[in-house]
Write a protein that holds these residues in place. Structure first.
Motif, PDB file in Angstrom:
ATOM      1  N   ASP A 168      75.743  10.265  37.257  1.00  0.00           N
ATOM      2  CA  ASP A 168      74.312  10.495  37.043  1.00  0.00           C
ATOM      3  C   ASP A 168      73.524  10.387  38.346  1.00  0.00           C
ATOM      4  N   VAL A 169      72.589  11.304  38.531  1.00  0.00           N
ATOM      5  CA  VAL A 169      71.713  11.258  39.704  1.00  0.00           C
ATOM      6  C   VAL A 169      70.583  10.258  39.445  1.00  0.00           C
ATOM      7  N   ASN A 170      69.860   9.916  40.509  1.00  0.00           N
ATOM      8  CA  ASN A 170      68.801   8.906  40.412  1.00  0.00           C
ATOM      9  C   ASN A 170      67.468   9.479  40.883  1.00  0.00           C
ATOM     10  N   PRO A 171      66.687  10.068  39.975  1.00  0.00           N
ATOM     11  CA  PRO A 171      65.401  10.633  40.395  1.00  0.00           C
ATOM     12  C   PRO A 171      64.359   9.576  40.734  1.00  0.00           C
ATOM     13  N   LYS A 172      64.677   8.293  40.523  1.00  0.00           N
ATOM     14  CA  LYS A 172      63.772   7.259  41.028  1.00  0.00           C
ATOM     15  C   LYS A 172      63.688   7.329  42.546  1.00  0.00           C
ATOM     16  N   SER A 173      64.720   7.862  43.163  1.00  0.00           N
ATOM     17  CA  SER A 173      64.675   8.172  44.590  1.00  0.00           C
ATOM     18  C   SER A 173      63.903   9.474  44.755  1.00  0.00           C
ATOM     19  N   PHE A 174      62.771   9.433  45.431  1.00  0.00           N
ATOM     20  CA  PHE A 174      61.990  10.663  45.597  1.00  0.00           C
ATOM     21  C   PHE A 174      62.800  11.729  46.326  1.00  0.00           C
ATOM     22  N   SER A 175      63.647  11.315  47.243  1.00  0.00           N
ATOM     23  CA  SER A 175      64.464  12.297  47.976  1.00  0.00           C
ATOM     24  C   SER A 175      65.352  13.075  47.015  1.00  0.00           C
ATOM     25  N   GLU A 183      65.177  17.141  46.104  1.00  0.00           N
ATOM     26  CA  GLU A 183      66.348  18.024  46.139  1.00  0.00           C
ATOM     27  C   GLU A 183      66.477  18.790  44.826  1.00  0.00           C
ATOM     28  N   LEU A 184      66.325  18.094  43.707  1.00  0.00           N
ATOM     29  CA  LEU A 184      66.431  18.749  42.409  1.00  0.00           C
ATOM     30  C   LEU A 184      65.341  19.816  42.249  1.00  0.00           C
ATOM     31  N   THR A 185      64.153  19.516  42.729  1.00  0.00           N
ATOM     32  CA  THR A 185      63.047  20.474  42.653  1.00  0.00           C
ATOM     33  C   THR A 185      63.340  21.704  43.501  1.00  0.00           C
ATOM     34  N   ASP A 186      63.917  21.499  44.660  1.00  0.00           N
ATOM     35  CA  ASP A 186      64.295  22.628  45.508  1.00  0.00           C
ATOM     36  C   ASP A 186      65.335  23.498  44.817  1.00  0.00           C
ATOM     37  N   VAL A 187      66.267  22.869  44.108  1.00  0.00           N
ATOM     38  CA  VAL A 187      67.319  23.614  43.399  1.00  0.00           C
ATOM     39  C   VAL A 187      66.716  24.488  42.309  1.00  0.00           C
ATOM     40  N   ILE A 188      65.805  23.952  41.514  1.00  0.00           N
ATOM     41  CA  ILE A 188      65.251  24.744  40.407  1.00  0.00           C
ATOM     42  C   ILE A 188      64.425  25.914  40.936  1.00  0.00           C
ATOM     43  N   LEU A 189      63.768  25.720  42.077  1.00  0.00           N
ATOM     44  CA  LEU A 189      63.026  26.833  42.687  1.00  0.00           C
ATOM     45  C   LEU A 189      63.991  27.867  43.277  1.00  0.00           C
ATOM     46  N   LEU A 190      65.111  27.393  43.817  1.00  0.00           N
ATOM     47  CA  LEU A 190      66.146  28.306  44.311  1.00  0.00           C
ATOM     48  C   LEU A 190      66.645  29.198  43.183  1.00  0.00           C
ATOM     49  N   TYR A 191      66.924  28.630  42.022  1.00  0.00           N
ATOM     50  CA  TYR A 191      67.428  29.406  40.899  1.00  0.00           C
ATOM     51  C   TYR A 191      66.415  30.464  40.465  1.00  0.00           C
ATOM     52  N   ALA A 192      65.156  30.065  40.379  1.00  0.00           N
ATOM     53  CA  ALA A 192      64.129  31.029  39.983  1.00  0.00           C
ATOM     54  C   ALA A 192      64.003  32.140  41.008  1.00  0.00           C
ATOM     55  N   ASN A 193      64.104  31.793  42.280  1.00  0.00           N
ATOM     56  CA  ASN A 193      63.985  32.797  43.335  1.00  0.00           C
ATOM     57  C   ASN A 193      65.187  33.727  43.366  1.00  0.00           C
ATOM     58  N   LYS A 194      66.346  33.230  42.964  1.00  0.00           N
ATOM     59  CA  LYS A 194      67.565  34.031  43.005  1.00  0.00           C
ATOM     60  C   LYS A 194      67.875  34.685  41.651  1.00  0.00           C
ATOM     61  N   GLY A 195      66.842  34.992  40.914  1.00  0.00           N
ATOM     62  CA  GLY A 195      67.028  35.877  39.773  1.00  0.00           C
ATOM     63  C   GLY A 195      66.936  35.266  38.395  1.00  0.00           C
ATOM     64  N   ALA A 196      66.781  33.954  38.277  1.00  0.00           N
ATOM     65  CA  ALA A 196      66.715  33.355  36.948  1.00  0.00           C
ATOM     66  C   ALA A 196      65.395  33.688  36.267  1.00  0.00           C
TER      67      ALA A 196
END
Length: 563
Positions: free
Chosen positions: A202-209, A213-226
């Motif tokens: 499990d990841v730890n989103p209590k860490s802002f870092s 990273e997770l936020t960057d991933v979801i934007l990457l997916y949307a930008n790459k065709g999702a």
């Protein structure tokens, strides 16, 4: 929403997520991320309508030797379901180490066995795409977790070690394996929270870092065709001592944060939450209908349809359906009967009795399926899901003796899927008329593999023509989908009213207030011919028969009556 309002909204969400631990540089850091993505090219999405039908599949469900499987799958779908399927849900397509893709090694790297981002780009030219974001956990082989084990500063807070001061007594999870596992680190043993398995950390989103990273991933997916993004097991994301560590406020606020960003960069990108839990908990992810998920998985539908078609009694389905209302003009339900997982039964808690659930368990076992369990907080175990192909799950051994009757029952079950308010999603093994894959089950020892059979492309092309079961199921479902797509009354945002015609029937009235179109759906859920008198007039668009107050239906027959 303009940029200033977006930033103000994001600031508010960060404060709700981190509370007293909020730091002003969190917002500054997200502004940097936003600025990066503002330089990218963004395509826009069309709105969801009754024409949208999702196809749930692995990237290698259809394959041929020597060819990237995404290329083969894309070509197969163009040849066979173009004009039938609009959206393709690719189950995790990234490098992974276990759980058929749900232990991701790198969120940004396509599994080389499937292809690469160029194949995804080509796919997105032909179909709207839905990507899986396994946001709750990563593979222990991921560079992030290896950095954690090596005590690298960047990753020190990315995962969750065991804490003797943390109260774990109420933690709810769908597995019977240990909640924590030990791993050999650079400087000795380290522990990590593992909701699902030793290989899924499990990841730890209590860490802002980590959240960044997770936020960057979801934007990457949307930008790459999702066009849609499925948030897998999202209910487990945030953990707090003394709670059940599910559906916590912070998890909801993270999803709302992602909704703000996706609305800003690529409006109408569908956020779809996957939470296999009791119905009331599940629909909490719709938020106020405009600020959180666009769709939630309708987990109660598969077991309730199975119960209805097994008992020939629609009472429980009818009663539950009366609680399902239109959400908003932008939010609705993601409806399905089968998926890569089993038929979850948790959503039926408070709907079916223990005896009714046990009857489904007994039937599944009789029909060659398996049953998976979860640990309860009191130390007991209970049924979590039924592992079986939906075609086989529907069969009543004593009465569904002919292939034609079994096929008719399969189509009847899907008529509910295609009529119910929301967006229908059909699993690949359902559309192509598969049955239990005992070879895959036995070779792997994994219950869910019973419904994850994969096919060499020339075999399945031939089977869709020459195999009676496959060809009839595929043709019938495809034709039904195309007929549905032409009717605005089936818009995912059109109203739904349950028509109670007694236990032998399941009936809905769908009406699109914008177009004025109305269709009444009536299904005979029994294995015998039935007639019912009702104040319904119109034309059954399935056979052009005029209906005037009396509806007569053969076993498992249904009607779409257009006023």
């Amino acid at each position: 929403m303009n940029r200033d309002k977006v930033l103000q909204s994001i600031k508010g969400k960060l404060k709700l997520i981190y509370k007293q631990n909020y730091k002003t540089d969190y917002l500054d850091s997200l502004i940097e991320l936003i600025s990066k993505w503002e330089k990218a090219n963004w395509a826009q999405n069309d709105q969801i309508t009754q024409k949208n039908v999702y196809f749930i599949t692995y990237g290698d469900s259809i394959y041929e030797n020597g060819v990237p499987t995404l290329e083969t799958l894309n070509k197969f779908l163009k040849d066979h379901v173009n004009g039938v399927i609009t959206d393709v849900h690719l189950l995790p397509m990234f490098e992974y180490t276990s759980d058929d893709g749900f232990s991701v090694v790198d969120y940004r790297q396509i599994d080389a066995n499937l292809g690469d981002w160029s194949h995804i780009h080509s796919f997105a030219k032909d179909f709207r795409m839905m990507y899986d974001f396994v946001a709750n956990h990563l593979s222990k082989s991921s560079s992030w977790f290896q950095g954690y084990l090596n005590d690298e500063e960047q990753y020190k807070d990315f995962f969750i070690p065991h804490d003797e001061n943390f109260d774990y007594s109420k933690v709810v999870r769908p597995r019977t394996s240990p909640l924590f596992h030990e791993y050999k680190g650079k400087n000795g043993l380290k522990t990590a929270w593992t909701t699902f398995s030793e290989d899924q950390v499990d990841v730890n989103p209590k860490s802002f870092s980590m959240l960044k990273e997770l936020t960057d991933v979801i934007l990457l997916y949307a930008n790459k065709g999702a066009s849609s993004i499925r948030l897998d097991a999202i209910g487990f994301l945030w953990k707090e001592s003394g709670t059940n560590c599910m559906h916590l406020e912070e998890t909801h606020e993270i999803i709302k944060l992602w909704r703000i960003l996706l609305d800003y960069f690529k409006k109408d990108t569908q956020i779809i939450t996957e939470t296999n839990v009791p119905h009331k908990e599940n629909i909490s992810y719709l938020g106020n209908g405009t600020d959180e998920a666009h769709m939630v998985y309708q987990f109660a539908l598969p077991p309730l349809v199975l119960h209805t078609m097994t008992t020939h009694d629609s009472s429980k389905l009818t009663s539950w359906a009366k609680t399902i209302d239109k959400v908003s003009e932008t939010a609705t339900y993601f409806n399905f009967l089968a998926s890569h997982d089993g038929i979850g039964v948790r959503a039926t808690e408070g709907i079916l009795t223990d005896e009714e659930r046990k009857a489904l368990v007994d039937k599944v076992v009789e029909n060659g399926g398996r049953v998976s369990y979860k640990n309860n907080t009191d130390g007991t175990q209970s049924v979590y899901e039924l592992n079986i192909n939906y075609f086989d799950a529907l069969v009543n051994q004593a009465e569904d003796r002919t292939l034609d009757m079994k096929i008719k029952k399969m189509i009847a079950a899907h008529s509910i899927l295609f009529s119910f308010i929301g967006v229908p999603a059909i699993y690949y093994n359902s559309l192509i008329g598969s049955t239990n894959d005992y070879k895959g089950l036995e070779q792997s020892g994994i219950n869910r593999r019973i419904n994850r059979e994969k096919f060499e492309v020339s075999y399945i092309r031939d089977a869709l023509v020459n195999d009676e079961r496959r060809s009839k199921v595929f043709k019938s479902l495809s034709e039904l989908i195309q007929l549905r797509q032409a009717e605005s009354a089936f818009s995912p945002y059109a109203s739904q009213k349950v028509v109670d015609l007694g236990p032998a029937f399941f009936a809905l009235e769908r009406e699109n207030n914008q177009t004025g179109e109305k269709i009444t759906f009536i299904l005979n859920v029994t294995a015998e011919k039935k007639a019912v008198s009702a104040a319904i007039k119109g034309t059954n668009i399935l056979n052009n028969v005029i209906i005037d107050g009396m509806v007569e239906l053969e076993a498992y027959e249904f009607a779409w009556i257009k006023a």
